[in-house]
Design a protein around this motif. Structure first.
Motif, PDB file in Angstrom:
ATOM      1  N   THR A  84      47.487 -29.567   8.837  1.00 26.77           N
ATOM      2  CA  THR A  84      46.369 -28.380   7.247  1.00 26.77           C
ATOM      3  C   THR A  84      45.293 -30.027   7.119  1.00 26.77           C
ATOM      4  O   THR A  84      44.775 -29.403   7.533  1.00 26.77           O
ATOM      5  CB  THR A  84      47.121 -28.176   6.359  1.00 26.77           C
ATOM      6  OG1 THR A  84      48.053 -26.974   7.224  1.00 26.77           O
ATOM      7  CG2 THR A  84      46.204 -26.450   6.270  1.00 26.77           C
ATOM      8  N   HIS A  85      46.211 -30.689   6.490  1.00 24.75           N
ATOM      9  CA  HIS A  85      45.077 -31.748   6.071  1.00 24.75           C
ATOM     10  C   HIS A  85      44.419 -32.384   7.417  1.00 24.75           C
ATOM     11  O   HIS A  85      43.382 -32.093   6.947  1.00 24.75           O
ATOM     12  CB  HIS A  85      46.009 -32.698   5.376  1.00 24.75           C
ATOM     13  CG  HIS A  85      44.630 -34.226   4.835  1.00 24.75           C
ATOM     14  ND1 HIS A  85      44.412 -34.685   5.578  1.00 24.75           N
ATOM     15  CD2 HIS A  85      44.068 -34.325   4.036  1.00 24.75           C
ATOM     16  CE1 HIS A  85      43.162 -35.548   4.744  1.00 24.75           C
ATOM     17  NE2 HIS A  85      43.596 -35.601   4.586  1.00 24.75           N
ATOM     18  N   GLU A 122      49.258 -33.375   2.781  1.00 25.54           N
ATOM     19  CA  GLU A 122      49.523 -31.845   3.876  1.00 25.54           C
ATOM     20  C   GLU A 122      48.768 -31.009   3.003  1.00 25.54           C
ATOM     21  O   GLU A 122      48.283 -31.129   1.744  1.00 25.54           O
ATOM     22  CB  GLU A 122      50.397 -31.351   4.049  1.00 25.54           C
ATOM     23  CG  GLU A 122      50.618 -30.594   4.465  1.00 25.54           C
ATOM     24  CD  GLU A 122      49.828 -29.855   6.081  1.00 25.54           C
ATOM     25  OE1 GLU A 122      49.214 -30.497   6.104  1.00 25.54           O
ATOM     26  OE2 GLU A 122      50.971 -29.286   7.017  1.00 25.54           O
ATOM     27  N   GLY A 123      47.853 -30.296   3.097  1.00 30.27           N
ATOM     28  CA  GLY A 123      46.577 -28.834   3.015  1.00 30.27           C
ATOM     29  C   GLY A 123      45.353 -29.522   2.757  1.00 30.27           C
ATOM     30  O   GLY A 123      45.181 -30.656   3.125  1.00 30.27           O
ATOM     31  N   ASP A 124      44.455 -28.231   3.027  1.00 33.40           N
ATOM     32  CA  ASP A 124      42.665 -28.797   3.354  1.00 33.40           C
ATOM     33  C   ASP A 124      42.537 -28.871   2.528  1.00 33.40           C
ATOM     34  O   ASP A 124      41.291 -28.370   1.725  1.00 33.40           O
ATOM     35  CB  ASP A 124      42.623 -27.478   4.416  1.00 33.40           C
ATOM     36  CG  ASP A 124      42.687 -25.857   4.152  1.00 33.40           C
ATOM     37  OD1 ASP A 124      42.949 -25.994   2.595  1.00 33.40           O
ATOM     38  OD2 ASP A 124      42.037 -25.509   4.144  1.00 33.40           O
ATOM     39  N   SER A 125      43.088 -28.318   0.896  1.00 35.43           N
ATOM     40  CA  SER A 125      42.180 -27.940  -0.435  1.00 35.43           C
ATOM     41  C   SER A 125      41.947 -29.546  -1.104  1.00 35.43           C
ATOM     42  O   SER A 125      40.761 -29.309  -2.092  1.00 35.43           O
ATOM     43  CB  SER A 125      43.402 -27.414  -1.487  1.00 35.43           C
ATOM     44  OG  SER A 125      44.306 -28.677  -2.121  1.00 35.43           O
ATOM     45  N   ALA A 126      41.583 -30.061  -0.658  1.00 35.72           N
ATOM     46  CA  ALA A 126      41.109 -31.245  -0.627  1.00 35.72           C
ATOM     47  C   ALA A 126      40.106 -31.437   0.003  1.00 35.72           C
ATOM     48  O   ALA A 126      38.774 -33.023  -0.363  1.00 35.72           O
ATOM     49  CB  ALA A 126      41.822 -32.785  -0.964  1.00 35.72           C
ATOM     50  N   SER A 127      39.472 -31.002   0.627  1.00 36.51           N
ATOM     51  CA  SER A 127      38.825 -30.976   1.879  1.00 36.51           C
ATOM     52  C   SER A 127      36.867 -31.335   0.618  1.00 36.51           C
ATOM     53  O   SER A 127      36.594 -31.787   1.281  1.00 36.51           O
ATOM     54  CB  SER A 127      38.138 -30.178   2.619  1.00 36.51           C
ATOM     55  OG  SER A 127      38.514 -29.360   3.378  1.00 36.51           O
ATOM     56  N   CYS A 128      36.737 -30.410   0.097  1.00 33.65           N
ATOM     57  CA  CYS A 128      35.677 -30.598  -0.588  1.00 33.65           C
ATOM     58  C   CYS A 128      35.368 -32.182  -1.751  1.00 33.65           C
ATOM     59  O   CYS A 128      34.894 -32.828  -1.705  1.00 33.65           O
ATOM     60  CB  CYS A 128      35.350 -29.942  -1.957  1.00 33.65           C
ATOM     61  SG  CYS A 128      34.821 -28.032  -0.835  1.00 33.65           S
ATOM     62  N   ALA A 152      38.592 -25.769  -0.593  1.00 33.84           N
ATOM     63  CA  ALA A 152      38.705 -25.720   1.546  1.00 33.84           C
ATOM     64  C   ALA A 152      37.412 -25.806   1.215  1.00 33.84           C
ATOM     65  O   ALA A 152      36.347 -25.746   0.846  1.00 33.84           O
ATOM     66  CB  ALA A 152      39.509 -25.353   1.925  1.00 33.84           C
ATOM     67  N   LEU A 153      36.985 -26.379   2.992  1.00 39.08           N
ATOM     68  CA  LEU A 153      35.843 -26.199   3.428  1.00 39.08           C
ATOM     69  C   LEU A 153      35.787 -25.405   4.114  1.00 39.08           C
ATOM     70  O   LEU A 153      36.604 -25.791   4.917  1.00 39.08           O
ATOM     71  CB  LEU A 153      35.019 -27.509   3.191  1.00 39.08           C
ATOM     72  CG  LEU A 153      33.869 -27.563   3.827  1.00 39.08           C
ATOM     73  CD1 LEU A 153      32.317 -27.328   2.476  1.00 39.08           C
ATOM     74  CD2 LEU A 153      33.167 -29.836   3.862  1.00 39.08           C
ATOM     75  N   ASN A 154      34.617 -25.170   4.955  1.00 37.90           N
ATOM     76  CA  ASN A 154      34.672 -24.241   6.498  1.00 37.90           C
ATOM     77  C   ASN A 154      32.942 -25.149   7.121  1.00 37.90           C
ATOM     78  O   ASN A 154      32.692 -26.125   6.079  1.00 37.90           O
ATOM     79  CB  ASN A 154      34.479 -22.999   6.315  1.00 37.90           C
ATOM     80  CG  ASN A 154      32.976 -22.151   5.887  1.00 37.90           C
ATOM     81  OD1 ASN A 154      31.614 -23.652   5.370  1.00 37.90           O
ATOM     82  ND2 ASN A 154      32.479 -21.452   5.848  1.00 37.90           N
ATOM     83  N   GLN A 155      32.757 -24.725   8.300  1.00 36.76           N
ATOM     84  CA  GLN A 155      32.038 -25.515   8.917  1.00 36.76           C
ATOM     85  C   GLN A 155      30.538 -25.543   8.345  1.00 36.76           C
ATOM     86  O   GLN A 155      29.627 -26.493   8.851  1.00 36.76           O
ATOM     87  CB  GLN A 155      32.009 -25.503  10.592  1.00 36.76           C
ATOM     88  CG  GLN A 155      32.838 -26.183  10.886  1.00 36.76           C
ATOM     89  CD  GLN A 155      33.655 -25.929  12.346  1.00 36.76           C
ATOM     90  OE1 GLN A 155      33.101 -26.819  13.078  1.00 36.76           O
ATOM     91  NE2 GLN A 155      33.307 -24.197  13.045  1.00 36.76           N
ATOM     92  N   HIS A 156      30.257 -24.528   7.394  1.00 31.09           N
ATOM     93  CA  HIS A 156      28.529 -23.872   6.992  1.00 31.09           C
ATOM     94  C   HIS A 156      28.614 -24.396   6.222  1.00 31.09           C
ATOM     95  O   HIS A 156      27.323 -24.310   5.599  1.00 31.09           O
ATOM     96  CB  HIS A 156      28.904 -22.564   7.127  1.00 31.09           C
ATOM     97  CG  HIS A 156      29.365 -22.284   8.148  1.00 31.09           C
ATOM     98  ND1 HIS A 156      28.025 -22.229   9.588  1.00 31.09           N
ATOM     99  CD2 HIS A 156      30.014 -21.677   8.754  1.00 31.09           C
ATOM    100  CE1 HIS A 156      28.589 -21.346  11.074  1.00 31.09           C
ATOM    101  NE2 HIS A 156      30.469 -20.765  10.440  1.00 31.09           N
ATOM    102  N   GLY A 157      29.837 -25.491   5.042  1.00 37.43           N
ATOM    103  CA  GLY A 157      29.780 -25.791   3.795  1.00 37.43           C
ATOM    104  C   GLY A 157      29.922 -25.212   2.534  1.00 37.43           C
ATOM    105  O   GLY A 157      29.625 -25.221   1.164  1.00 37.43           O
TER     106      GLY A 157
END
Length: 260
Positions: A84-85, A122-128, A152-157
Motif C-alpha cells: 500500500t505504501h 505500510e499504508g499510503d497516509s504519508a503520500s502527501c 493520501a494522494l491520488n493522481q490528480h493531486g
C-alpha cells in the motif's frame, strides 16, 4: 463516566507511547517542532498494538539530484515497505510526471526515507508528506516543522482521507506539549476527514486557546501553501529551474559517441 473510562484505559496502556515520547524529548528520536527546514517534514503514523493504539510523528526527508531513476524510497529498496505504501509512492510519481514532465522527462532522481524507522512502513497516509518534502527539496523552500501532515494522494493531486486520525493528532499534540507549545504547532489533515474528529478535551482546549492548530486541505496546492507559505505556482517555477539544471548536467555528462 465514559471520559473517565477512556482516561483510565489510556493510563493502563500508555507505557510504550510514553517511552517513545521521552525518546523524542531527549532527542534520541529526531523530531523538530520549531523552525523551518528544506526537504524535511513531520509525518504522522498510527501504531496499533492491540491494547495500545496511539499516534506518533516520524521525520520524512527528501533529496533530489540529477539522474534518471525518478523517485526512490529507501524503505522500499531495502524491502521495509508494504504494497500500500509502494502504491502511494507510485501515485506520487505519476503526479510529478503529469505536473513537470509533459514535454521533457524529469531528469531527476529523488530519494525519500522515513528517518529512524526500523520496523517497516505500510499504508499510503504519508503520500502527501512525502510529496511536500520532495517539492521542498526541489524548490529549496523550507517547510514549517511545527506542522505535521497526514493524507493520501491520488493522481490528480486530490487529498484522500486516512485512518487513525484522532490518535495521530493526540499523539503529536502530546509530543509538542512535552517539548514546548509555541502557538505555531499543529496538524494538516484531509478535508474529507474533518467529520471524523473526536478529540480529547485537552486538545480541544489547546485549539480554542490558539496553542495548537488543526488545518485541512482538499488538494496539493492548499497543502503546500499552508506548510511553506508559497503557492504551488511559485514552487513549480523554482522546481522547473532546478529540473532544467539537472537536464543540462545529464547532457554534459553523457558518454561521447564517436563515429568514423
Amino acid at each position: 463516566d465514559v471520559k473517565t473510562a477512556i482516561n483510565r484505559r489510556y493510563a493502563r496502556h500508555s507505557y510504550i507511547e510514553g517511552h517513545m515520547r521521552a525518546s523524542i524529548v531527549d532527542n534520541e528520536l529526531m523530531i523538530t517542532v520549531h523552525g523551518e527546514v528544506v526537504g524535511q517534514i513531520n509525518g504522522l503514523t498510527h501504531i496499533d498494538l492491540a491494547d495500545a493504539s496511539f499516534g506518533s510523528p516520524v521525520r520524512i526527508s527528501a533529496n533530489c539530484y540529477a539522474g534518471r531513476l525518478d523517485v526512490l524510497t529507501i524503505d522500499r529498496e531495502v524491502a521495509m515497505s508494504g504494497p500500500t505504501h509502494d502504491k502511494g509512492v507510485m501515485i506520487l510519481q505519476s503526479w510529478l510526471h503529469s505536473n513537470f514532465a509533459q514535454l521533457n522527462p524529469l531528469n531527476m532522481t529523488a530519494s525519500l526515507v522515513f528517518e529512524q524507522e526500523y520496523n517497516g512502513v505500510e499504508g499510503d497516509s504519508a503520500s502527501c508528506a512525502e510529496l511536500f518534502a520532495l517539492l521542498s527539496s526541489l524548490s529549496q523552500l523550507p517547510i514549517k516543522q511545527g506542522i505535521a501532515v497526514t493524507g493520501a494522494l491520488n493522481q490528480h493531486g486530490e487529498v484522500l482521507p486516512v485512518g487513525g486520525l484522532n490518535e495521530k493528532i493526540e499523539g503529536y499534540f502530546r509530543v509538542c506539549k512535552d517539548i514546548g507549545l509555541d502557538g505555531r504547532q499543529g496538524v494538516l489533515i484531509p478535508q474529507r476527514n474533518k467529520r471524523h474528529l473526536m478529540l480529547s478535551d485537552e486538545v480541544v482546549a489547546a485549539v480554542a486557546n490558539g496553542q495548537f492548530h488543526i488545518a485541512t486541505m482538499n488538494n496539493v496546492a492548499e497543502g503546500i501553501l499552508h506548510i511553506t507559505g508559497h503557492s504551488l505556482e511559485e514552487i513549480n517555477s523554482l522546481a522547473e529551474v532546478k529540473l532544467s539544471a539537472f537536464k543540462l548536467t545529464l547532457e554534459a555528462n553523457l558518454p561521447k559517441i564517436f563515429t568514423k
